[in-house]
Motif scaffolding. Structure first.
Motif: not given
Length: 144
Positions: A14-21
């Motif tokens: 979830r943290r990786e998804v948020v950072e990518t966005k």
């Protein structure tokens, strides 16, 4: 014990998804600013070619009335003088702190990121494409 590992995996994902966005959103903002700045520079060139002189720009305080001197010279983008550009193609929201010091000595707003849609999301519905706004000012400049 396995559920705890699954929770950690989910949290990391979830943290990786948020950072990518967030990175994608920041890249889109930067690309918009670059494109808008190129439009502004072209607009400034057209203003100068048309003989529309730059004017001393004044800012409005966040609270209270009147205007405050700035060191900026440029062109207002809106008739209400809330937005402006300078000779270098920088974009300004013409609002400053209205304290006594600003009123006596003047103030200079910092340039901000130039948008392609000016006023996007504003409550008054007063939004314009930047290129339309520049064309409007070429046809009908805001006087000093």
């Amino acid at each position: 014990m396995r559920a705890e590992g699954d929770q950690e995996d989910w949290t990391r994902h979830r943290r990786e998804v948020v950072e990518t966005k967030e990175r994608a959103l920041q890249a889109a903002r930067e690309a918009e600013h670059e494109k808008a700045t190129a439009m502004i520079r072209e607009g400034v060139s057209r203003f100068e070619h048309a003989g529309i002189p730059p004017v001393p720009l004044r800012a409005r305080p966040y609270r209270g009335g009147g205007t405050i001197r700035t060191s900026l010279i440029g062109w207002y983008l809106k008739q209400d003088r809330s937005l402006a550009v300078d000779r270098e193609g920088r974009y300004y929201v013409m609002r400053v702190d209205g304290g006594l010091r600003s009123r006596l000595q003047g103030a200079t707003p910092a340039p901000g990121p130039a948008p392609l849609i000016v006023g996007r999301g504003a409550r008054d519905g007063d939004s314009f494409r930047l290129e339309e706004l520049l064309e409007m000012r070429l046809q009908d400049p805001v006087p000093a």
